[in-house]
Structure formats: structure tokens, C-alpha cells
Design an enzyme around this catalytic site. Sequence first.
Site, PDB file in Angstrom:
ATOM      1  N   LYS A 149      15.979   4.192  -2.549  1.00 31.81           N
ATOM      2  CA  LYS A 149      16.516   2.995  -3.200  1.00 31.81           C
ATOM      3  C   LYS A 149      15.430   1.931  -3.326  1.00 31.81           C
ATOM      4  O   LYS A 149      15.022   1.319  -2.345  1.00 31.81           O
ATOM      5  CB  LYS A 149      17.700   2.406  -2.432  1.00 31.81           C
ATOM      6  CG  LYS A 149      18.416   1.380  -3.328  1.00 31.81           C
ATOM      7  CD  LYS A 149      19.212   0.342  -2.591  1.00 31.81           C
ATOM      8  CE  LYS A 149      18.415  -0.851  -2.146  1.00 31.81           C
ATOM      9  NZ  LYS A 149      17.855  -1.678  -3.240  1.00 31.81           N
ATOM     10  N   GLY A 167      10.978  -3.964   4.840  1.00 28.97           N
ATOM     11  CA  GLY A 167      11.557  -5.203   4.337  1.00 28.97           C
ATOM     12  C   GLY A 167      11.644  -6.238   5.442  1.00 28.97           C
ATOM     13  O   GLY A 167      10.894  -6.191   6.423  1.00 28.97           O
ATOM     14  N   GLY A 222      16.308  -5.080   8.709  1.00 32.09           N
ATOM     15  CA  GLY A 222      16.034  -3.983   9.641  1.00 32.09           C
ATOM     16  C   GLY A 222      17.076  -3.925  10.747  1.00 32.09           C
ATOM     17  O   GLY A 222      17.535  -2.848  11.147  1.00 32.09           O
ATOM     18  N   GLU A 248       9.409  -0.785   8.977  1.00 34.10           N
ATOM     19  CA  GLU A 248       8.165  -1.519   8.756  1.00 34.10           C
ATOM     20  C   GLU A 248       8.595  -2.894   8.282  1.00 34.10           C
ATOM     21  O   GLU A 248       8.992  -3.062   7.139  1.00 34.10           O
ATOM     22  CB  GLU A 248       7.317  -0.776   7.713  1.00 34.10           C
ATOM     23  CG  GLU A 248       5.850  -1.039   7.874  1.00 34.10           C
ATOM     24  CD  GLU A 248       5.449  -2.307   7.182  1.00 34.10           C
ATOM     25  OE1 GLU A 248       5.489  -3.368   7.869  1.00 34.10           O
ATOM     26  OE2 GLU A 248       5.105  -2.256   6.013  1.00 34.10           O
ATOM     27  N   CYS A 283       3.146  -7.930   3.829  1.00 37.71           N
ATOM     28  CA  CYS A 283       3.635  -7.982   5.209  1.00 37.71           C
ATOM     29  C   CYS A 283       2.484  -8.272   6.171  1.00 37.71           C
ATOM     30  O   CYS A 283       2.692  -8.856   7.219  1.00 37.71           O
ATOM     31  CB  CYS A 283       4.339  -6.683   5.566  1.00 37.71           C
ATOM     32  SG  CYS A 283       3.477  -5.244   4.987  1.00 37.71           S
ATOM     33  N   GLU A 342       7.868 -15.828   8.658  1.00 38.99           N
ATOM     34  CA  GLU A 342       7.143 -15.200   7.559  1.00 38.99           C
ATOM     35  C   GLU A 342       7.445 -15.948   6.256  1.00 38.99           C
ATOM     36  O   GLU A 342       8.598 -16.064   5.864  1.00 38.99           O
ATOM     37  CB  GLU A 342       7.579 -13.731   7.438  1.00 38.99           C
ATOM     38  CG  GLU A 342       6.823 -12.970   6.392  1.00 38.99           C
ATOM     39  CD  GLU A 342       7.152 -11.469   6.393  1.00 38.99           C
ATOM     40  OE1 GLU A 342       8.337 -11.112   6.386  1.00 38.99           O
ATOM     41  OE2 GLU A 342       6.199 -10.673   6.412  1.00 38.99           O
TER      42      GLU A 342
END
Length: 494
Positions: free
Chosen positions: A187, A240, A245, A262, A296, A397
Site C-alpha cells: 500500500k 512512516g 507504527g 522504520e 527520516c 520530527e
Amino acid sequence: MATQVLDEVSAFLAREHGLLIGGEEVAPRSGTRFDVVNPATGEAIATAPSAGPDDVDDAVRAAREALPAWRSLAPAARAELLWNLGTRLAELADELAQLETLDNGKPTGEALAVDVPLCSALFRYYAGWATKIEGAVATPSYGNFHVYTRREPVGVVGAIIPWNFPLLMCGYKLGPSLAAGCTVVLKPAEQTPLGALRLAELISEVGFPPGVVNIVTGFGETAGAPLAAHPGVDKVTFTGEHTTGQKIVEASKGNLKRISLELGGKSPNIVFADADLDAALAGAHGAVFFNQGQCCIAGARIYAHERIRDEFVERLAERARGIRLGNGLDPTTDMGPLVSEQQLERVAGYIASGRDEGARVVYGGERVGGEGLDGGYFVRPTVLTDVDPKMRVMREEIFGPVAMVASFADEDEVIAAANDTPFGLAAGIWTRDVKRAHRVAAALEAGTVWVNTYGMFDAAIPYGGFKLSGYGKELGREALDLYLQTKTVWVDLA
Ligand code: NAI
Ligand code: MG
């Protein structure tokens, strides 16, 4: 002026694409489609099918049906298909790079230098592994037995990927899982479905058996969540945001599916006073501004030693001033737009919070329009200093082109500051002192440490996070292992 869009790209955009399920291009059961927006203009350039739970069901069923034949196919045949897909990607580099620009906003030159060649290399690298998966003979501590292990595919993989490297992330997930003998339902992110839709065509073209790869474009709630929770999925691999997550971990508990994650980062980049300053500046610039900062591993927290901090801040701001913002199709563009209006608002919100909390904006800090940029999601590359470890810009982030520069007095202090984060994805060190380089590399809580370089990736080199940045590696042999499970066979010889 933006380069002309290639004819094959225009033709691809003009076609109405379906989901790839069981080797067929099918319309979503609900008939729903969503707009694909060019972030450089804010205009819809195509539509993509919006998969729902029923389509995910169909795709998982197709992957299950394809699994027995795929996992028992001769490894050399799996290898050849993976290799040929890698070759096809390299042949179509110009077209695929433009598609990435139109989908994500990134400069075509960057997609040509990084996204497409690395994706191609990944398929070829994992093609090599397909013929090298082997068990071992084990020696029990008593009796007369022949004991051996077999490395078997975990089964059906659900792969959920983000929008920052839309095509490349398909390779991260598909390369090792297909080499291992798994079948996949992939996806893509709703912001950037085009690369995966083109890849779906190439997967059929090179001759992967129906159902080995299924591609369901759609949204997180309606397509991602049912895939993550599906009892027919044996493993989910996700890249993501860490909060997503956490939802994936929740969703996995029904059938205790395997998971690798990740997630994001807040990576420190440490510049010691003895560093080659020119190299450190160029490295820090790339670390935080590459891909519009939507990486990331972005080296967003820069720690420059107090003796060099003022010069460093000034020169980094000078470099930021030199970045040409523009449509990624234009070969003179250094930095494209952010991926979406939502991401633009998020980044602007962080810059505002930095200001409110007392950071000093040395350069940038605002949305950019005019001169052909109107309608696009452009933000000026930004350098903040006078930052404090408690500020949100130092803890969360941002995922945009925003550099925070802090200073430090000694090694212990900077190690403590660098590790003072819930994340642990990557870190950089710039120094000419070889002992210090290794000492600090050992002390940093991060899955990857770059010394006198930053952001290096290779298909053969494992990469992934510590702490809140997730678990399970991408790339290299370690990623392959995550799609395999060990079966032990005992044979009584007495
Ligand atoms: P996200 O984590 O929500 O989206 C990533 C993928 O997960 C997309 O395919 C999305 O459709 C899917 N998804 C969303 N909710 C889901 C659910 N409940 N179950 C299963 N799949 C689901 O990230 P988003 O919202 O696109 O970006 C928000 C922030 O996340 C960014 O600003 C950035 O800070 C961070 N991010 C980090 C990335 C990384 O590589 N570490 C990549 C993308 C975003
Ligand atoms: Mg989200």
C-alpha cells in the site's frame, strides 16, 4: 522554465489506473478514486483508485493463493525476475524520475541520482540473495540425530510505505520479501501513488506470476488499517510516523503477525572544532535539506562546537540562501515543494513554535510564492539557532527543510545532548581525530552513524533505528532475514 513532460509520462497520467490484484488491473469495489496533486502547482494531475477493506481482502486472498507456487519456484527463476525488474527500472530512469517529481515534488535530478538507481540496484542486489538462502546442520548434545534448519518465507507480507521516497520504498519492501519467497500486498502513501502504479505495470510486464505482488493504492484508515489487521497477512513491514507504527503494533495482535518498523528520527549531526569545516558544512547542508528535508534520517539537530558555532551558523545560512527553490522538473532547481498542503502547514507550525519558544531565525522561516511558485507548497530552507533542548523543534520530527544549530563545549556534553531524544535513527560526526570518531560512534544511541559523511545508503548495507525509531532493519542481508523464518528438522538415525 520547467522541462517538458515526457510523452510517456503524459500518457501514463492520462490513463485511468486500477489496483493490481491477482495479476489483473481492477477498479476498486467502491468505485472511489482520489486526486493525485502536483505539489509544485497544487493542481490535480491524475486520479488513483481508492482501495477499501474489500479490495484489501481480495488482494490478501490473491497473495495467499500465489504463495505456494512462488515459494517453491526455483530460486534462480525468482532471481531472474527480480534482476529483470531492476534492469527495466534503470532503462526507464528518465520517465520514472519525472513521475517522482510530479508525484512528490522532488527535483528530477535527485530522483535520477538517488531514487531510481538505488531502487534498481536493490532489485538486482536481492536477486543475488534468492539463490543463497540456506539453512545449517546443527549438532544436538545427545543421541544420534541428524538435525538441520531450513529458511522458509514468513508468508504473505503487507507493506505500508510513506510519500518521501515513493518508488524507492517499494524497492525496500519488495526486494527482500520477494527474494525470500514471500508474496506481497503493497500500500503506497495516498499523497504519492504514481510510482507504485507504474511499478505495477512493470511487474506484470517482466512476468511475475499473478498475485505475487498486489498493489492497493488508498488511504491509511481505509486501506492501511485493514491490511495491518488482516488475519491472512503474516508480516507487516511499515515505514512512516511512529504514532502510526504504534497503531500497526496494536493491529498485529490478532494473529501475532511479525512486524518491522522504520519510523522517524531527530538525528544529531555533531561538528567538532577540529573538523574539515568545508566538508562538514556541505555534509550538514545535504543532511538537513536533501529531499526538502523530508527524510527520516534528516540531520536536523546540528551541534557545532562553541569555537566554530558562529562561523558555522553564518555559513550554513549562506548556503541556504543559495538554494534555488522551484518546480522540480526545472533542471536549475535545487529544492522543490513540500509534498502537500498539510505538510507545509505542519512545517510552518514548527517554525512558528521555534520562534515562540525563543529560537532565532537566521535565515528563511516563511512560505514562498510568486514567480511561478504560486499554488505550490514551497517553504524557504530555514536555519534556527539559540535553540534549547526543551523546545519542540529540538524534540519532534519536523520533516521539512529546517536546521537547528546548537553549540557545545566538550565531548561528554555533546554525547549526552545528542542522546537526549526518544528517537535513535541516525547520527553524524565530523572530526579529524580518529580516536574520538570511534569513541563517539560507540556512545551514540543510533542505528547508523556516519563519520565525516552523511546519508550514505547502499542496497548491501543494513539500516534502521534504535529506540522510538523502530525495529527490524532495511537493506542488506538483515532485511532479508526479516522475511524468513527458521524450521528445525530432527531425524532419528538410531
Ligand atoms: P503516516 O505514518 O500516517 O503514513 C505512512 C503510511 O501509513 C501511509 O501509507 C499511510 O496511508 C499509512 N497509514 C496511516 N494510518 C494508518 C493506519 N492506521 N494503519 C495502517 N496504515 C496507516 O505518515 P504521514 O501522516 O503521511 O506523515 C506525518 C508525519 O510522519 C510526517 O510529517 C513525518 O514527520 C512522519 N513521517 C516519517 C517518515 C519516515 O520515513 N520516517 C515517512 C513519512 C512520514
Ligand atoms: Mg498520518
